[in-house]
Design a protein around this motif. Structure first.
Motif, PDB file in Angstrom:
ATOM      1  N   ASP A  95     -17.561  31.539  -0.869  1.00  0.00           N
ATOM      2  CA  ASP A  95     -19.053  31.735  -0.258  1.00  0.00           C
ATOM      3  C   ASP A  95     -19.166  31.467   1.046  1.00  0.00           C
ATOM      4  OD1 ASP A  95     -19.698  32.251  -2.994  1.00  0.00           O
ATOM      5  OD2 ASP A  95     -19.773  30.053  -3.327  1.00  0.00           O
ATOM      6  N   TYR A  96     -18.141  30.852   1.697  1.00  0.00           N
ATOM      7  CA  TYR A  96     -18.181  30.612   3.242  1.00  0.00           C
ATOM      8  C   TYR A  96     -16.808  30.320   3.513  1.00  0.00           C
ATOM      9  CZ  TYR A  96     -18.462  25.872   1.355  1.00  0.00           C
ATOM     10  OH  TYR A  96     -18.167  24.706   0.369  1.00  0.00           O
ATOM     11  N   GLN A  97     -16.529  30.315   4.790  1.00  0.00           N
ATOM     12  CA  GLN A  97     -15.005  30.018   5.505  1.00  0.00           C
ATOM     13  C   GLN A  97     -14.858  28.323   5.169  1.00  0.00           C
ATOM     14  OE1 GLN A  97     -14.875  31.195   9.408  1.00  0.00           O
ATOM     15  NE2 GLN A  97     -14.167  33.222   8.892  1.00  0.00           N
ATOM     16  N   PHE A  98     -13.627  28.140   4.832  1.00  0.00           N
ATOM     17  CA  PHE A  98     -13.181  26.819   4.544  1.00  0.00           C
ATOM     18  C   PHE A  98     -13.773  26.226   3.290  1.00  0.00           C
ATOM     19  CE2 PHE A  98     -12.726  27.640   9.056  1.00  0.00           C
ATOM     20  CZ  PHE A  98     -11.324  27.616   9.394  1.00  0.00           C
ATOM     21  N   SER A  99     -14.185  27.107   2.375  1.00  0.00           N
ATOM     22  CA  SER A  99     -14.635  26.537   1.229  1.00  0.00           C
ATOM     23  C   SER A  99     -13.892  25.657   0.190  1.00  0.00           C
ATOM     24  CB  SER A  99     -15.492  27.513   0.390  1.00  0.00           C
ATOM     25  OG  SER A  99     -14.382  28.560  -0.044  1.00  0.00           O
ATOM     26  N   ALA A 100     -12.460  25.896   0.110  1.00  0.00           N
ATOM     27  CA  ALA A 100     -11.637  25.085  -0.731  1.00  0.00           C
ATOM     28  C   ALA A 100     -11.513  23.790  -0.457  1.00  0.00           C
ATOM     29  CB  ALA A 100     -10.383  25.847  -0.722  1.00  0.00           C
ATOM     30  N   THR A 101     -11.066  22.835  -1.561  1.00  0.00           N
ATOM     31  CA  THR A 101     -10.810  21.444  -1.244  1.00  0.00           C
ATOM     32  C   THR A 101      -9.105  21.495  -1.166  1.00  0.00           C
ATOM     33  OG1 THR A 101     -10.757  21.104  -3.603  1.00  0.00           O
ATOM     34  CG2 THR A 101     -12.777  20.713  -2.409  1.00  0.00           C
ATOM     35  N   LEU A 102      -8.538  20.607  -0.925  1.00  0.00           N
ATOM     36  CA  LEU A 102      -7.272  20.175  -0.567  1.00  0.00           C
ATOM     37  C   LEU A 102      -6.471  20.553  -2.136  1.00  0.00           C
ATOM     38  CD1 LEU A 102      -4.861  19.920   1.347  1.00  0.00           C
ATOM     39  CD2 LEU A 102      -4.975  17.710   1.105  1.00  0.00           C
ATOM     40  N   ASP A 103      -7.246  19.853  -3.115  1.00  0.00           N
ATOM     41  CA  ASP A 103      -6.926  20.080  -4.477  1.00  0.00           C
ATOM     42  C   ASP A 103      -6.899  21.342  -5.018  1.00  0.00           C
ATOM     43  OD1 ASP A 103      -6.222  17.361  -4.621  1.00  0.00           O
ATOM     44  OD2 ASP A 103      -8.323  16.885  -5.534  1.00  0.00           O
ATOM     45  N   GLU A 104      -8.066  22.150  -4.579  1.00  0.00           N
ATOM     46  CA  GLU A 104      -8.197  23.556  -5.103  1.00  0.00           C
ATOM     47  C   GLU A 104      -7.030  24.535  -4.461  1.00  0.00           C
ATOM     48  OE1 GLU A 104     -12.837  23.940  -5.715  1.00  0.00           O
ATOM     49  OE2 GLU A 104     -12.062  24.455  -3.782  1.00  0.00           O
ATOM     50  N   VAL A 105      -6.694  24.090  -3.102  1.00  0.00           N
ATOM     51  CA  VAL A 105      -5.549  24.992  -2.714  1.00  0.00           C
ATOM     52  C   VAL A 105      -3.999  24.623  -3.114  1.00  0.00           C
ATOM     53  CG1 VAL A 105      -4.235  25.122  -0.287  1.00  0.00           C
ATOM     54  CG2 VAL A 105      -6.865  25.074  -0.332  1.00  0.00           C
ATOM     55  N   GLU A 106      -4.056  23.316  -3.382  1.00  0.00           N
ATOM     56  CA  GLU A 106      -2.601  22.944  -4.024  1.00  0.00           C
ATOM     57  C   GLU A 106      -2.674  23.666  -5.373  1.00  0.00           C
ATOM     58  OE1 GLU A 106      -0.088  18.790  -4.983  1.00  0.00           O
ATOM     59  OE2 GLU A 106      -2.293  18.824  -5.138  1.00  0.00           O
ATOM     60  N   MET A 163       0.844  -1.222   0.075  1.00  0.00           N
ATOM     61  CA  MET A 163       0.114   0.083  -0.101  1.00  0.00           C
ATOM     62  C   MET A 163       0.888   1.237  -0.016  1.00  0.00           C
ATOM     63  SD  MET A 163      -2.934   1.077   2.847  1.00  0.00           S
ATOM     64  CE  MET A 163      -3.662   2.613   2.707  1.00  0.00           C
ATOM     65  N   SER A 164       0.619   2.223  -0.754  1.00  0.00           N
ATOM     66  CA  SER A 164       1.637   3.328  -0.970  1.00  0.00           C
ATOM     67  C   SER A 164       0.749   4.554  -0.122  1.00  0.00           C
ATOM     68  CB  SER A 164       1.380   4.022  -2.375  1.00  0.00           C
ATOM     69  OG  SER A 164       1.958   5.144  -2.534  1.00  0.00           O
ATOM     70  N   TYR A 165       1.507   5.071   0.686  1.00  0.00           N
ATOM     71  CA  TYR A 165       0.981   6.160   1.730  1.00  0.00           C
ATOM     72  C   TYR A 165       1.290   7.537   0.934  1.00  0.00           C
ATOM     73  CZ  TYR A 165       0.351   2.903   5.226  1.00  0.00           C
ATOM     74  OH  TYR A 165      -0.152   1.673   5.732  1.00  0.00           O
ATOM     75  N   LYS A 166       1.919   7.686  -0.338  1.00  0.00           N
ATOM     76  CA  LYS A 166       2.508   8.751  -1.010  1.00  0.00           C
ATOM     77  C   LYS A 166       1.018   9.759  -1.223  1.00  0.00           C
ATOM     78  CE  LYS A 166       4.831  10.411  -5.162  1.00  0.00           C
ATOM     79  NZ  LYS A 166       5.683  10.114  -6.109  1.00  0.00           N
ATOM     80  N   ASN A 167      -0.012   9.216  -1.723  1.00  0.00           N
ATOM     81  CA  ASN A 167      -1.288  10.068  -1.906  1.00  0.00           C
ATOM     82  C   ASN A 167      -2.125  10.033  -0.946  1.00  0.00           C
ATOM     83  OD1 ASN A 167      -0.049  10.983  -4.393  1.00  0.00           O
ATOM     84  ND2 ASN A 167      -0.576   8.841  -5.392  1.00  0.00           N
ATOM     85  N   SER A 168      -1.770   9.479   0.353  1.00  0.00           N
ATOM     86  CA  SER A 168      -2.841   9.471   1.566  1.00  0.00           C
ATOM     87  C   SER A 168      -3.135  10.860   1.846  1.00  0.00           C
ATOM     88  CB  SER A 168      -2.429   8.774   2.753  1.00  0.00           C
ATOM     89  OG  SER A 168      -1.000   9.303   3.217  1.00  0.00           O
ATOM     90  N   LEU A 169      -4.254  11.040   2.423  1.00  0.00           N
ATOM     91  CA  LEU A 169      -4.708  12.526   3.044  1.00  0.00           C
ATOM     92  C   LEU A 169      -3.739  13.201   3.842  1.00  0.00           C
ATOM     93  CD1 LEU A 169      -6.863  14.789   2.619  1.00  0.00           C
ATOM     94  CD2 LEU A 169      -7.940  13.704   4.572  1.00  0.00           C
ATOM     95  N   PRO A 170      -3.098  12.612   4.854  1.00  0.00           N
ATOM     96  CA  PRO A 170      -2.010  13.209   5.686  1.00  0.00           C
ATOM     97  C   PRO A 170      -0.883  13.554   4.879  1.00  0.00           C
ATOM     98  CG  PRO A 170      -3.099  11.495   6.770  1.00  0.00           C
ATOM     99  CD  PRO A 170      -3.474  11.161   5.340  1.00  0.00           C
ATOM    100  N   SER A 171      -0.578  12.748   3.935  1.00  0.00           N
ATOM    101  CA  SER A 171       0.632  13.328   3.250  1.00  0.00           C
ATOM    102  C   SER A 171       0.335  14.075   2.121  1.00  0.00           C
ATOM    103  CB  SER A 171       1.061  11.763   2.222  1.00  0.00           C
ATOM    104  OG  SER A 171       2.149  12.090   1.390  1.00  0.00           O
ATOM    105  N   LEU A 172      -0.725  14.316   1.558  1.00  0.00           N
ATOM    106  CA  LEU A 172      -1.157  15.399   0.661  1.00  0.00           C
ATOM    107  C   LEU A 172      -1.223  16.640   1.620  1.00  0.00           C
ATOM    108  CD1 LEU A 172      -3.777  13.705  -1.503  1.00  0.00           C
ATOM    109  CD2 LEU A 172      -1.630  14.471  -2.303  1.00  0.00           C
ATOM    110  N   GLU A 173      -1.956  16.671   2.703  1.00  0.00           N
ATOM    111  CA  GLU A 173      -1.782  17.729   3.497  1.00  0.00           C
ATOM    112  C   GLU A 173      -0.266  18.128   4.023  1.00  0.00           C
ATOM    113  OE1 GLU A 173      -4.368  17.305   7.060  1.00  0.00           O
ATOM    114  OE2 GLU A 173      -6.072  17.425   6.018  1.00  0.00           O
ATOM    115  N   ARG A 174       0.439  17.372   4.308  1.00  0.00           N
ATOM    116  CA  ARG A 174       1.869  17.844   4.604  1.00  0.00           C
ATOM    117  C   ARG A 174       2.429  18.474   3.411  1.00  0.00           C
ATOM    118  NH1 ARG A 174       1.763  12.967   7.419  1.00  0.00           N
ATOM    119  NH2 ARG A 174       2.652  11.879   5.736  1.00  0.00           N
ATOM    120  N   ARG A 175       2.151  18.040   2.050  1.00  0.00           N
ATOM    121  CA  ARG A 175       3.115  18.605   1.076  1.00  0.00           C
ATOM    122  C   ARG A 175       2.085  19.820   0.582  1.00  0.00           C
ATOM    123  NH1 ARG A 175       1.983  14.936  -3.662  1.00  0.00           N
ATOM    124  NH2 ARG A 175       0.193  16.360  -4.069  1.00  0.00           N
ATOM    125  N   VAL A 176       1.071  20.005   0.717  1.00  0.00           N
ATOM    126  CA  VAL A 176       0.270  21.460   0.527  1.00  0.00           C
ATOM    127  C   VAL A 176       0.752  22.365   1.793  1.00  0.00           C
ATOM    128  CG1 VAL A 176      -1.976  22.582   0.373  1.00  0.00           C
ATOM    129  CG2 VAL A 176      -1.569  20.276  -0.836  1.00  0.00           C
TER     130      VAL A 176
END
Length: 80
Positions: free
Chosen positions: A57-68, A1-14
């Motif tokens: 439109d509201y606070q915290f409206s962006a997804t992680l992909d949009e932020v990246e 299993m690859s953790y490279k694209n897991s949510l915590p890993s993506l959050e750290r990269r962003v």
């Protein structure tokens, strides 16, 4: 299993991308139904504490992909 694209890993990269640009990646302490449906992230300027992305439109409206995507565009075309 690859953790490279897991949510915590993506959050750290962003988060690292954001820090390099003088920004903080923020997540809500108590997400609303709207945030849970779409979004969950905002970017804040470290120096001025101004929200620079993720409160359209509201606070915290962006997804992680949009932020990246936003951060990568800033690197490609820095503000003058």
């Amino acid at each position: 299993m690859s953790y490279k694209n897991s949510l915590p890993s993506l959050e750290r990269r962003v988060r690292r991308l954001a820090v390099r640009q003088g920004l903080n990646l923020l997540t809500p302490q108590k997400p609303t139904k709207q945030v849970l449906a779409h979004g969950g992230y905002m970017l804040r300027d470290v120096a001025s504490f101004a929200i620079v992305f993720g409160d359209a439109d509201y606070q915290f409206s962006a997804t992680l992909d949009e932020v990246e995507e936003f951060l990568l565009k800033q690197i490609e075309q820095p503000e003058e």
